[in-house]
Design an enzyme around this catalytic site. Structure first.
Site, mmCIF file in Angstrom:
data_model
loop_
_atom_site.group_PDB
_atom_site.id
_atom_site.type_symbol
_atom_site.label_atom_id
_atom_site.label_comp_id
_atom_site.label_asym_id
_atom_site.label_seq_id
_atom_site.Cartn_x
_atom_site.Cartn_y
_atom_site.Cartn_z
ATOM 1 N N TYR A 176 -7.423 -7.591 -0.466
ATOM 2 C CA TYR A 176 -6.763 -8.778 -0.999
ATOM 3 C C TYR A 176 -7.557 -9.464 -2.104
ATOM 4 C CZ TYR A 176 -2.514 -10.976 0.669
ATOM 5 O OH TYR A 176 -1.225 -11.360 0.849
ATOM 6 N N LYS A 243 -8.386 -2.234 12.193
ATOM 7 C CA LYS A 243 -8.023 -0.818 12.117
ATOM 8 C C LYS A 243 -9.336 -0.024 12.038
ATOM 9 C CE LYS A 243 -4.774 2.271 11.667
ATOM 10 N NZ LYS A 243 -4.046 2.694 12.857
#
Ligand code: NAP
Length: 440
Positions: A176, A243
């Protein structure tokens, strides 16, 4: 129905709109920081606001109306907010020639506490996200998104009352941060060449390249804030979403670094899942359970095991996904607020974007912006006003006042039993302000 924003503004007290040149309001004071995360709040507080693009002005002024009513109801004449307009986005481009002008950043640097309406970002090219730029400029590293079901809201869940979560999303790092280059740029070519020559990694010639950065520093300052919140507000569980099975040294490290903070700085307050065996499989009273879940599984478990989630700590991208999913469980983006917090500033914002098709139509739900201001006031310590705002919104729904986005999600039966009147943006805010003003 359309809305005349100039008329809406005229009816709002303590508003200092931009009139061509910045001049700090003479009758208000800025929040005073005395150290990282330490501040004093004056009684005549100046809060900045950015109208935003698209539906931004409609929801921002609606929220200010409600906040004014709550502050007056809670504190009479002893406290008030002076709302100081700061330009960004389209309006800044027209008035000052840039979407995020230096003058605006200077004002925000003095104000340090502000409400931001949504700002447009083009997809695939054009200018970079102003939202991301503002978060990075003021190092607002924690994006805090509470998601709580309010009775009456439409939901796809059978038991929506189980939704009561607070998501702490890292706000400055991850993919991001926007460190990326187009496939045909000289920078991408250089990186491909470096990776091939130095590390033996082959990347296709037609691949755009982005860099994912997750640091121990960035992770642990977020973890500290989230764990302190969980302990102080007696929450049940803190779950790290990641993750890390695939992205071991970024998301896997994120999990490790959060756990390290829990173990070394919050040991007496927390229990880990691996320790539950020693406590008969139960969380000992007074302790907060710290666990972790892999992101893809967690996205589905939010639907199937909703009540197991409470405080969630997530890296930037996962946090974005899960908070929109969570918002969808309780009525959608129109009701989802956020507060961005750093050591030296704070920015309240609705989670939603500019919804351009609803611009000027008096259709948008202002709840997200209204609740965003409630979060800001709570963080500033003006708890009474913050509570009044939440109760005002709750009461409006209970009494059957809804905006069209919510009614649209209800079935025939729900519409018949729950809806008294479908209101536009300004009328909904006025109804909430009336309820707040009449609170005993
Ligand atoms: P969006 O503006 O949030 O809108 C997506 C959909 O959500 C709308 O079409 C509408 O759904 C619903 N919606 C959003 N806010 C609503 C409200 N207050 N009341 C009722 N319905 C609402 O997302 P987007 O279309 O992906 O993005 C549009 C622009 O906003 C882009 O330029 C994007 O970059 C920007 N954006 C900014 C922010 C920010 O400032 N923080 C955040 C997200 C996006 P229906 O169509 O189903 O009615």
């Amino acid at each position: 129905m359309t809305v005349d924003i100039e008329r809406v503004k005229q009816g709002i007290p303590n508003l200092v709109p931009f009139t061509g040149k910045y001049a700090d309001p003479p009758d208000g004071d800025f929040i005073a920081y005395t150290g990282p995360g330490q501040f004093r709040v004056p009684d005549r507080l100046v809060i900045g606001y950015i109208e935003g693009d698209g539906i931004g002005p409609e929801v921002v002024y609606a929220a200010i109306k409600v906040a004014n009513a709550a502050i007056e109801r809670a504190y009479g004449k002893s406290r008030r907010v002076i709302w100081y307009e700061v330009l960004a986005g389209e309006r800044a481009e027209r008035a000052l020639g840039a979407r995020l002008p230096r003058e605006s950043l200077e004002v925000l640097g003095r104000v340090r506490a502000f409400l931001k309406g949504p700002l447009e970002t083009p997809v695939g090219g054009g200018f970079r996200s102003l939202n991301v730029a503002l978060r990075q400029f003021f190092d607002l590293y924690a994006n805090i998104r509470p998601v709580k079901y309010l009775p009456g809201l439409p939901s796809p869940l059978k038991r929506p009352e189980l939704v009561d979560m607070v998501i702490f999303r890292e706000n400055t790092e991850d993919v991001y941060a926007g460190i990326e280059w187009p496939y045909d740029s000289p920078e991408a070519a250089k990186i491909r060449e470096f990776l091939r020559r130095e590390l033996g990694v082959i990347i296709r010639e037609d691949a755009g390249i982005g860099v994912k950065v997750i640091s121990k520093f960035g992770t642990q300052r977020l973890a500290r804030l989230a764990l302190r919140f969980a302990v102080e507000s007696k929450r049940r569980v803190v779950t790290v979403m990641h993750k890390g099975n695939i992205q071991k040294y970024t998301e896997g490290a994120f999990r490790e670094w959060v756990f390290e903070v829990a173990r070394t700085e919050f040991r007496e307050h927390v229990v880990f899942e691996s320790e539950l065996g020693a406590h008969g499989g139960r969380v000992p009273p007074g302790k907060v359970l710290v666990n972790d879940r892999i992101a893809d599984n967690m996205l589905q478990q939010l639907l199937t095991r909703t009540g197991e989630y409470d405080v969630i700590i997530a890296p930037n991208l996962n946090g974005d996904y899960i908070s929109d999913e969570a918002a969808g469980l309780i009525g959608g983006l129109g009701v989802a607020p956020a507060l961005d917090v750093g050591d030296w500033g704070m920015m309240a914002e609705p989670v939603h974007g500019t919804a351009p098709k609803y611009r000027g139509k008096n259709y948008a739900n202002p709840t997200a912006a209204i609740l965003a201001l409630s979060l800001l006031l709570r963080f500033l310590g003006w708890r009474e006003a913050a509570d009044l705002i939440v109760r005002g919104v709750e009461t409006a729904y209970r009494e059957g006042y809804f905006t069209a986005d919510l009614v649209r999600q209800m079935d025939e039966e729900e519409r018949k039993t729950r809806v008294r009147e479908v209101l536009g943006t300004q009328e909904f805010a006025e109804r909430v302000a009336e309820i707040v003003a009449a609170e005993l």
